[in-house]
Write a protein that holds these residues in place. Structure first.
Motif, mmCIF file in Angstrom:
data_model
loop_
_atom_site.group_PDB
_atom_site.id
_atom_site.type_symbol
_atom_site.label_atom_id
_atom_site.label_comp_id
_atom_site.label_asym_id
_atom_site.label_seq_id
_atom_site.Cartn_x
_atom_site.Cartn_y
_atom_site.Cartn_z
ATOM 1 N N HIS A 198 27.028 14.489 23.585
ATOM 2 C CA HIS A 198 27.959 14.854 22.433
ATOM 3 C C HIS A 198 27.330 16.044 21.660
ATOM 4 O O HIS A 198 26.068 16.606 21.805
ATOM 5 N N PRO A 199 28.484 17.061 21.476
ATOM 6 C CA PRO A 199 28.044 18.294 20.758
ATOM 7 C C PRO A 199 26.831 18.472 19.591
ATOM 8 O O PRO A 199 26.326 19.354 19.666
ATOM 9 N N THR A 200 26.827 17.217 19.018
ATOM 10 C CA THR A 200 25.780 17.221 17.741
ATOM 11 C C THR A 200 24.451 17.185 18.384
ATOM 12 O O THR A 200 23.407 17.520 18.022
ATOM 13 N N THR A 201 24.150 16.908 19.824
ATOM 14 C CA THR A 201 22.935 17.029 20.423
ATOM 15 C C THR A 201 22.689 18.327 21.550
ATOM 16 O O THR A 201 21.555 18.795 21.890
ATOM 17 N N TRP A 202 23.738 19.269 21.391
ATOM 18 C CA TRP A 202 23.641 20.546 22.137
ATOM 19 C C TRP A 202 22.674 21.510 21.405
ATOM 20 O O TRP A 202 22.558 21.478 20.204
ATOM 21 N N GLU A 203 22.133 22.224 22.086
ATOM 22 C CA GLU A 203 20.910 23.172 21.786
ATOM 23 C C GLU A 203 21.667 24.204 20.734
ATOM 24 O O GLU A 203 21.211 24.599 19.534
ATOM 25 N N GLU A 204 22.941 24.711 21.155
ATOM 26 C CA GLU A 204 23.807 25.513 20.347
ATOM 27 C C GLU A 204 25.113 24.758 20.016
ATOM 28 O O GLU A 204 25.926 24.506 20.863
ATOM 29 N N ARG A 205 25.149 24.392 18.764
ATOM 30 C CA ARG A 205 26.244 23.317 18.346
ATOM 31 C C ARG A 205 27.342 23.953 18.044
ATOM 32 O O ARG A 205 27.411 25.060 17.283
ATOM 33 N N PRO A 206 28.653 23.674 18.510
ATOM 34 C CA PRO A 206 29.699 24.338 18.170
ATOM 35 C C PRO A 206 30.026 24.123 16.585
ATOM 36 O O PRO A 206 29.603 23.235 15.839
ATOM 37 N N ARG A 207 30.993 25.090 16.109
ATOM 38 C CA ARG A 207 31.427 24.865 14.754
ATOM 39 C C ARG A 207 32.021 23.846 14.367
ATOM 40 O O ARG A 207 32.914 23.381 15.130
ATOM 41 N N GLY A 208 31.425 22.992 13.485
ATOM 42 C CA GLY A 208 31.958 21.654 12.946
ATOM 43 C C GLY A 208 31.153 20.737 13.661
ATOM 44 O O GLY A 208 31.444 19.409 13.151
#
Length: 524
Positions: A198-208
């Protein structure tokens, strides 16, 4: 006939077929040659949206300032959406004229009609009372009905165009092309699930993708649990990378930012809400003391509260921390200087009095800046999950940031607005509770509004499907909890579909004690 401005190459006809794909094929010639068919298919999407009740209701959904707050005409969600559409089309045509065709093709293609579709649709999910209504319904959905993904305006927009709106007998949703459905996916993930990781766990999180103000999971997202399958099918059909917008969505997103940054300032100036002295003091103090403010520790800056220049410094630090792909300290300072001279000292210094001279002043400022910001739009060559596919020149990016700061700092924090919003939140809470109580009445529940009953039934079908096919998305819940979630989603869908005045009227009919009288009097 293909619009003369649409120079997107047809190098990949299979890609175009995927972009034109509808859920149910209505035309056996849907894949006819691009020179004949592309524009008509996307324009069909555009007209379907323009004729929906969901679009019409935006005329009575507040942007920020209520109509009674000023003698002048202020923006509502409908006029805002129309203007975003104009800006999006202008940006798209400029990119089509200036960008290498092979570059556009590599990014999935660009069509200016799809940009207009995305812009027309982008605010359909806004509930009564705008962002205040969004936060209120989110809490109610989670706390009252156990809906972990709560309420989110972008997810509601996607649900409306794919599930709740109808255009013909025997259909769910508007059956838009895949390109148009993808055009509203500003945040193409769920609150907790999809994609994996999930994007919340990415090292660089997308906007939002960062945590929201209230509640866990992604702060912004584009699909509730029952709608995740539809979102995934669109993403897969177009071959989109995880977390990435289409070019048309990126154009719409930028157009929304530009319109929001300028037209809200116009409304606040006309309404007399923006006061020259505190805003001028903030800008001048930051420019004068920026060196000392820069050296100040964050905890010290926080302890000092509203010191002159402190709010701009906090804005600068957030931009430096989150947007390293574009942030530049000197460009930030230049943006503060330019806006201080061009808006604060040239426009705001003269209070709006309703005269033609006052109208000329603010209209000239908005028109000039709109042209300049649109002209600076470009494809973004910077990589990274947070960098959008379409952006503006670096100085313009900082200017938009500072323009939005003015109303966020000097309007949204006002106590009189907060009082109005407390009343509005009470109206929505009362309405949700009373509808829930009505549906719980074994004798009288069947007399609830038929639209509400339909929406609960649609939600029940969706949650049953998830329970049977992907139960892990619901967690460890029993049949009773699933039924409760379905009723809650139906009620939230119903309340979110109301206009501001309908929300007040329905709440009154159901026995409200008069919350929201301030709204009707234009208390801002």
């Amino acid at each position: 006939m293909m619009d003369r401005h649409d120079r997107r190459p047809a190098a990949d006809p299979d890609l175009e077929k995927r972009r034109l794909q509808r859920v149910h094929l209505e035309d056996p010639d849907v894949y006819r040659p691009l020179s004949v068919g592309v524009e008509s298919e996307y324009r069909t999407d555009l007209e379907r949206l323009r004729f929906t009740p969901s679009f019409a209701r935006l005329a009575d959904v507040t942007q920020v300032v209520t109509p009674g707050a000023t003698d002048g005409v202020v923006h509502n969600r409908l006029t805002h959406s129309i203007k975003v559409t104009v800006v999006a089309r202008s940006i798209a045509i400029a990119l089509l004229r200036s960008s290498p065709p092979e570059r556009l093709s590599a990014l999935g293609g660009l069509n200016h009609v799809v940009c207009q579709v995305a812009a027309i649709a982008h605010d359909l999910g806004h509930p009564p009372f705008g962002h205040l209504g969004e936060r209120t319904l989110d809490r109610l959905a989670r706390d009252e009905f156990g809906l972990a993904d709560g309420f989110e305006g972008n997810a509601q927009t996607f649900r409306i165009i794919t599930e709740l709106e109808v255009h013909d007998i025997g259909t769910d949703g508007l059956n838009l092309t895949a390109a148009s459905r993808a055009g509203v996916l500003k945040y193409p993930w769920g609150r907790f699930a999809v994609p994996d990781p999930h994007p919340t766990t990415w090292e660089e999180r997308p906007r939002g993708a960062g945590r929201g103000i209230d509640g866990p999971g992604a702060g912004k997202f584009n699909a509730y649990v029952p709608d995740l399958g539809e979102m995934v099918s669109v993403i897969d059909l177009l071959g989109l990378e995880p977390g990435r917008q289409t070019l048309e969505c990126a154009v719409m997103d930028l157009a929304d930012d530009i319109a929001y940054s300028l037209h809200d300032l116009e409304d606040f100036h006309r309404s007399g809400v923006l006061q020259y002295s505190p805003i001028a003091n903030e800008f001048r103090s930051w420019l004068r003391d920026r060196a000392s403010l820069h050296l100040m520790a964050s905890d010290e800056l926080g302890r000092l509260g509203q010191i002159p220049g402190g709010s701009l410094e906090r804005l600068r630090r957030r931009a430096e921390a989150k947007d390293r792909w574009v942030y530049d300290e000197e460009l930030f300072a230049e943006a503060v200087r330019i806006i201080g001279a061009d808006f604060i000292d040239d426009v705001l210094a003269r209070p709006y009095d309703g005269s033609m001279d006052s109208d000329r002043s603010i209209s000239a400022f908005v028109g000039r800046w709109l042209d300049e910001l649109v002209a600076s739009a470009r494809l973004n060559e910077h990589g990274g999950a947070r960098a959008p596919l379409v952006t503006v020149a670096p100085l313009a990016w900082h200017q938009i940031l500072v323009l939005k700061f003015i109303h966020q700092q000097f309007v949204l924090e006002r106590p009189d607005l907060a009082m109005v919003q407390r009343g509005q939140a009470s109206v929505l809470k009362h309405l949700v509770h009373m509808l829930d109580e009505w549906l719980s009445d074994r004798l009288d529940g069947r007399r609830a509004p038929q639209r509400l009953l339909d929406l609960v039934e649609v939600a029940e079908q969706g949650y049953r499907r998830v329970r049977d096919e992907e139960p892990w998305l619901l967690g460890n819940v029993d049949t009773t909890a699933v039924a409760r979630m379905a009723r809650g989603r139906g009620i939230i869908d119903y309340v979110a579909s109301l206009s501001d005045s309908q929300a007040y009227a329905y709440s009154t009919r159901l026995g409200t004690t008069g919350s929201g009288v301030l709204w009707a009097s234009g208390a801002l």
